[in-house]
Every structure is written in structure tokens, then in C-alpha cells.
Design a protein around this motif. Structure first.
Motif, PDB file in Angstrom:
ATOM      1  N   GLU A 376      15.688 -10.917   9.626  1.00  0.00           N
ATOM      2  CA  GLU A 376      15.363  -9.980   8.553  1.00  0.00           C
ATOM      3  C   GLU A 376      15.593 -10.654   7.205  1.00  0.00           C
ATOM      4  O   GLU A 376      16.596 -11.349   7.013  1.00  0.00           O
ATOM      5  CB  GLU A 376      16.241  -8.736   8.652  1.00  0.00           C
ATOM      6  CG  GLU A 376      16.014  -7.911   9.901  1.00  0.00           C
ATOM      7  CD  GLU A 376      16.992  -6.761   9.984  1.00  0.00           C
ATOM      8  OE1 GLU A 376      16.568  -5.614   9.766  1.00  0.00           O
ATOM      9  OE2 GLU A 376      18.176  -7.021  10.254  1.00  0.00           O
ATOM     10  N   VAL A 378      14.656 -10.707   2.635  1.00  0.00           N
ATOM     11  CA  VAL A 378      14.258 -10.041   1.390  1.00  0.00           C
ATOM     12  C   VAL A 378      13.367 -11.002   0.618  1.00  0.00           C
ATOM     13  O   VAL A 378      13.772 -12.125   0.304  1.00  0.00           O
ATOM     14  CB  VAL A 378      15.483  -9.647   0.539  1.00  0.00           C
ATOM     15  CG1 VAL A 378      15.037  -9.054  -0.794  1.00  0.00           C
ATOM     16  CG2 VAL A 378      16.361  -8.664   1.298  1.00  0.00           C
ATOM     17  N   THR A 396      17.757  -3.180   2.428  1.00  0.00           N
ATOM     18  CA  THR A 396      16.574  -2.877   3.229  1.00  0.00           C
ATOM     19  C   THR A 396      15.692  -4.112   3.298  1.00  0.00           C
ATOM     20  O   THR A 396      15.348  -4.697   2.269  1.00  0.00           O
ATOM     21  CB  THR A 396      15.782  -1.710   2.617  1.00  0.00           C
ATOM     22  OG1 THR A 396      16.614  -0.545   2.578  1.00  0.00           O
ATOM     23  CG2 THR A 396      14.544  -1.403   3.449  1.00  0.00           C
ATOM     24  N   SER A 397      15.330  -4.502   4.502  1.00  0.00           N
ATOM     25  CA  SER A 397      14.507  -5.696   4.683  1.00  0.00           C
ATOM     26  C   SER A 397      13.078  -5.438   4.233  1.00  0.00           C
ATOM     27  O   SER A 397      12.511  -4.381   4.493  1.00  0.00           O
ATOM     28  CB  SER A 397      14.522  -6.115   6.156  1.00  0.00           C
ATOM     29  OG  SER A 397      13.634  -7.188   6.378  1.00  0.00           O
ATOM     30  N   SER A 398      12.486  -6.430   3.566  1.00  0.00           N
ATOM     31  CA  SER A 398      11.087  -6.329   3.149  1.00  0.00           C
ATOM     32  C   SER A 398      10.184  -7.260   3.945  1.00  0.00           C
ATOM     33  O   SER A 398       8.964  -7.191   3.829  1.00  0.00           O
ATOM     34  CB  SER A 398      10.951  -6.651   1.656  1.00  0.00           C
ATOM     35  OG  SER A 398      11.410  -7.966   1.379  1.00  0.00           O
ATOM     36  N   CYS A 399      10.797  -8.143   4.761  1.00  0.00           N
ATOM     37  CA  CYS A 399       9.989  -9.090   5.529  1.00  0.00           C
ATOM     38  C   CYS A 399      10.784  -9.608   6.716  1.00  0.00           C
ATOM     39  O   CYS A 399      12.003  -9.436   6.801  1.00  0.00           O
ATOM     40  CB  CYS A 399       9.537 -10.257   4.648  1.00  0.00           C
ATOM     41  SG  CYS A 399      10.896 -11.342   4.128  1.00  0.00           S
ATOM     42  N   LEU A 420       5.271  -9.693   6.252  1.00  0.00           N
ATOM     43  CA  LEU A 420       5.651  -8.527   5.466  1.00  0.00           C
ATOM     44  C   LEU A 420       5.915  -7.349   6.389  1.00  0.00           C
ATOM     45  O   LEU A 420       5.182  -7.126   7.352  1.00  0.00           O
ATOM     46  CB  LEU A 420       4.555  -8.170   4.467  1.00  0.00           C
ATOM     47  CG  LEU A 420       4.209  -9.232   3.430  1.00  0.00           C
ATOM     48  CD1 LEU A 420       3.203  -8.674   2.440  1.00  0.00           C
ATOM     49  CD2 LEU A 420       5.449  -9.713   2.701  1.00  0.00           C
ATOM     50  N   ARG A 421       6.949  -6.586   6.081  1.00  0.00           N
ATOM     51  CA  ARG A 421       7.280  -5.410   6.889  1.00  0.00           C
ATOM     52  C   ARG A 421       6.505  -4.205   6.377  1.00  0.00           C
ATOM     53  O   ARG A 421       7.062  -3.251   5.857  1.00  0.00           O
ATOM     54  CB  ARG A 421       8.778  -5.130   6.842  1.00  0.00           C
ATOM     55  CG  ARG A 421       9.573  -5.952   7.833  1.00  0.00           C
ATOM     56  CD  ARG A 421      10.929  -5.333   8.078  1.00  0.00           C
ATOM     57  NE  ARG A 421      11.602  -5.957   9.197  1.00  0.00           N
ATOM     58  CZ  ARG A 421      12.709  -5.494   9.752  1.00  0.00           C
ATOM     59  NH1 ARG A 421      13.269  -4.402   9.275  1.00  0.00           N
ATOM     60  NH2 ARG A 421      13.268  -6.116  10.765  1.00  0.00           N
ATOM     61  N   GLN A 422       5.214  -4.275   6.517  1.00  0.00           N
ATOM     62  CA  GLN A 422       4.353  -3.185   6.091  1.00  0.00           C
ATOM     63  C   GLN A 422       3.382  -2.894   7.216  1.00  0.00           C
ATOM     64  O   GLN A 422       2.794  -3.810   7.787  1.00  0.00           O
ATOM     65  CB  GLN A 422       3.587  -3.562   4.821  1.00  0.00           C
ATOM     66  CG  GLN A 422       2.814  -2.406   4.232  1.00  0.00           C
ATOM     67  CD  GLN A 422       2.393  -2.688   2.810  1.00  0.00           C
ATOM     68  OE1 GLN A 422       2.707  -3.718   2.252  1.00  0.00           O
ATOM     69  NE2 GLN A 422       1.673  -1.761   2.220  1.00  0.00           N
TER      70      GLN A 422
END
Length: 434
Positions: A376, A378, A396-399, A420-422
Motif C-alpha cells: 500500500e 501514497v 488512506t492508501s491511494s495506490c 491507482l486505487r480507483q
């Protein structure tokens, strides 16, 4: 006696992950895992007609083409005065025109102007048939019906949006497999469509296993903890544009696990997910429970951390995935494995995670060399450079940081691949690999 699975599959044996293969990127290795699972997926082919107000985020099942030109007429981009002259009457100084009329947006207009005449129009209104430009009203001097305009103002932008300049009749607006965005909704509506055909979202049933788990809002007893994975999966499945069905907590008992699989594998769901119970211990019963319910295992081990004990199977048209138990591991493996699968099942074209390169801010030490590691992270920008660092507590992880096998440390300043965590289908550059 330990329950054994025939034809137990490890991805290394199929050449999908080589422990010392430095020529294959971590991103490509994960794609190999995803393709193995995708070979057994069931792509949703059911379609339904939905009104535009319900279409946002849905996947288009039939292409949409413009029913007429956009815009449908030559329209003004400013409140001002429409002219029909191709060049100034006076090369310098003031040019004078006679005002012969005025109209607002929505007023039909089919007149032609003489080169010495002008017509006042509003933003979005139709311009005269032979109009060559609209001069904004703040650049004009009005004295009765005489409009004076400096010559320099007649050489700038025309401020007219020509008929068909955005879309010609029959032009493709959105194709099969594309996700409906707010911007595409504008074009679809302007093109004259009130409804569109979309793929039905996959139905996903899930449960969290473990006798130590209790529902949120319950005071945990001795050796108990809150089942946070229920809420995590609910949110992730919804973010992926799918319909989630929470079966609740399933205790570590053969009958309870069996009841869950017998109920969820009857064909009502496209995907079944469990968390926990995949480690092969005395209380890890999901593998056997799935097989006893008539399921066929495709994979029982993956050279991936977290996610080494990932289970993948199938019964009929239903896919089964057994995730690890820790919530952070569930989130990571879901985004890397489950999210692309769900996107493909939704019908998303080129369902692939966005991969970019980022510079590591500080050293990353690894405990294992023989598998693909996902950490995890950022993602941030510093001095125009895309950088990434490890996640710290309460962040909070973003990627996800991808590290290929064979490395025991990543040094600060090195470039690594990150996902990316999207959710797939919510980013305009879906499928890009930078």
C-alpha cells in the motif's frame, strides 16, 4: 487428514510468474494472473433499457450515434452583434452598421444580412444565415440604430459555433463497452436520446468467515472482533458498479460454510466472495466447503503477497474467489484481482488497471524474494515529479506499489510501477499504461 485438491495449481508452474524474471514488469505479471482468471469468467450479456437519469456509471451495450448535427444551427457564443461582412469596411478607425433587428436564444431566425447591416443576438441564439461573426456587445458603441465597431475588433474570433461543428449526424457518441460519464450524458442527451441500452451489473454475493467475528455495533466479547470486511466489500462492490448481497458472518463450522455455498452457488449470482479461512488450517473450511457444494477449483495458491492462499473456482456460470482475512489484504487483493474481473464481467472495454511509474521516496525493505509483492502506498507530486511512499498508520492508501520477484529492497530514487486505487470504469484514461 488434510483435504487435498487434485490438479492443484500454482501460477509459477504455468510460467505466469517467474521468481527471478527481471525482464517482466510487475504490472505484466499481475495481468497474467488476471488473464488466467478471466479465461473462466462469465461476461454479463443481459441488457436493459434505462433512462438517462439512471445511466451514469453504466456500461453501454449498444452504440449511440447522433440523430442530427450538433449544434443543430449556427449559434452565437456571446451576447453581441452579428455581421455578414467578410472584412472591415474601414481598415482603421470605426466601422458603422445599421441595426435591423434583435432576437434571443430559442427564437427561430432565417434572415440574411446586407454587409452594412447588423442583428443583435444573445448567447446560444441563432445567427443570420450568412452571418460571418458576432462582435461582443462590450466592444461596440450604440447610438440609436447605428452600431460602431473598431476595425481591430473585426479581425478577432468569430464567436459563432457552426452547425455540425461538434458532431455530424450519424457520428459515434459512445461505443459498446464504454462507461457513461457526466460528459457523455451531455452528448447523448443533445443527440436526441432519452434512453440507452446498458449491460446489467453483475450480482455479487459475499460472506466473512470466522467464529471470532461479530457485527458492527455489537460489543466484542473475549477474543472477538468487529467484522469490518463486510462494510469494506459492500463499498468496493458498489464502487465497481455491481450489485452486492451481504450474506453476513459465517462461523468456522462445516455445516455453516456448507450452507453458505449451497445457497450462493445455485446460479443466482455471477460472483461469490469469501474472506478468511483460506490458509489450510484446522478451522479453514472454505476450500473444502466450496468443493463439497459442487464447485471446481481453478487456483489454490498464487505467488502474490498479500494473497498467497487466494482461492479461485467455478460452478456453472458462477465464479468463486476466496480472499484472505485481514482487511488491508482484502482491499489490496480486491483492487488487483477482483476489480478487473468485475469490470470485465460488467462489459467494460479493455478492463485494465491504470499503471504509472513513480519515484520511491524512501527505501522499501522486503521480507520475501520469491513472489510478486504489492504494498500500500501514497502517491504525491513534488517539484513536478510523481513520487510514492509507503503507507503509515492512520493514512488512506491511494495506490498499490508493485514489486517484482527477486528483490529484497527498493532504494530511494528508484522508479516503481504503481496501480491507482480507483475502481475501473471511473477514470477517463482506463486501460492506459504510462
Amino acid at each position: 487428514m488434510k483435504f487435498m485438491i487434485k490438479n492443484k495449481l500454482r501460477l509459477e508452474a504455468k510460467g505466469l510468474i517467474g521468481s527471478e524474471d527481471h525482464d517482466t514488469s510487475a504490472h505484466e505479471m499481475l495481468r497474467s494472473i488476471q488473464k488466467l482468471f478471466a479465461a473462466d469468467k462469465v461476461i454479463s450479456r443481459e441488457k436493459r433499457e434505462v433512462p438517462l437519469k439512471e445511466a451514469l456509471g453504466r456500461v453501454v451495450a449498444e452504440e449511440i450515434r447522433a440523430q442530427y448535427d450538433l449544434p443543430m444551427f449556427a449559434e452565437s457564443l456571446r451576447d453581441g452583434f452579428a455581421l455578414a461582412c467578410s472584412e472591415p469596411q474601414q481598415k482603421t478607425g470605426q466601422n458603422r452598421f445599421v441595426l435591423v433587428g434583435e432576437s434571443g436564444a430559442g427564437d427561430p431566425l432565417g434572415i440574411r444580412l446586407e454587409t452594412t447591416e447588423t442583428w443583435k443576438v444573445m448567447t446560444g441564439g441563432e445567427v443570420p444565415v450568412n452571418g460571418t461573426r458576432v462582435v461582443p456587445q462590450e466592444w461596440c458603441s450604440v447610438q440609436g440604430n447605428i452600431i460602431s465597431i473598431d476595425s481591430c475588433r473585426l479581425a478577432g474570433p468569430a464567436y459563432i459555433k457552426r452547425k455540425g461543428s461538434e458532431l455530424l449526424q450519424g457520428s459515434l457518441i459512445i461505443g459498446v463497452g464504454e462507461v457513461v460519464s457526466p460528459a457523455s450524458l451531455v452528448k447523448i442527451a443533445e443527440a436526441g436520446c432519452a434512453t440507452l441500452r446498458v449491460f446489467c451489473p453483475p450480482r455479487v454475493c459475499f460472506c466473512c468467515t470466522g467464529k471470532e467475528l461479530v457485527e458492527a455495533g455489537t460489543v466484542p466479547g473475549a477474543a472477538q472482533k468487529i467484522s469490518s470486511n463486510q462494510h469494506l466489500l459492500t463499498a468496493l462492490i458498489e464502487q465497481c458498479g455491481c450489485e452486492g448481497y451481504d450474506h453476513g458472518i459465517v462461523g468456522d463450522e462445516k455445516s455453516l460454510v456448507g450452507n453458505f455455498f449451497n445457497a450462493s452457488l445455485q446460479g443466482d449470482f455471477d460472483l461469490v466472495i469469501t474472506t478468511g479461512g483460506t490458509g489450510g488450517g484446522a478451522f479453514d473450511l472454505v476450500e473444502r466447503g466450496f468443493v463439497d457444494a459442487g464447485g471446481t477449483l481453478i487456483c489454490t495458491s498464487v505467488a502474490l503477497r498479500p494473497g498467497k492462499s487466494l482461492l479461485v473456482g467455478r460452478k456453472g456460470d458462477t465464479i468463486y474467489i476466496g480472499l484472505p482475512g485481514p482487511p488491508r489484504a482484502v482491499h489490496t487483493v480486491f483492487m488487483e484481482i477482483v476489480a478487473p474481473l468485475l469490470a470485465a464481467m460488467r462489459g467494460v472495454k479493455d478492463a485494465e488497471l491504470l499503471c504509472i511509474l513513480a519515484v520511491v521516496q524512501e527505501d522499501i525493505a522486503l521480507k520475501t524474494r520469491g513472489c510478486l509483492v504489492v504494498k500500500e502506498g501514497v502517491l504525491f507530486f513534488e517539484n513536478g515529479c510523481c513520487k510514492v511512499r509507503m503507507l503509515t498508520k492512520n493514512e488512506t492508501s491511494s495506490c498499490n506499489i508493485l514489486i517484482a520477484p527477486g528483490r529484497d529492497q527498493i532504494h530511494a530514487g528508484e522508479k516503481v510501477e504503481v496501480h491507482l486505487r480507483q475502481p475501473l470504469g471511473q477514470i477517463s484514461c482506463l486501460g492506459s499504461h504510462l
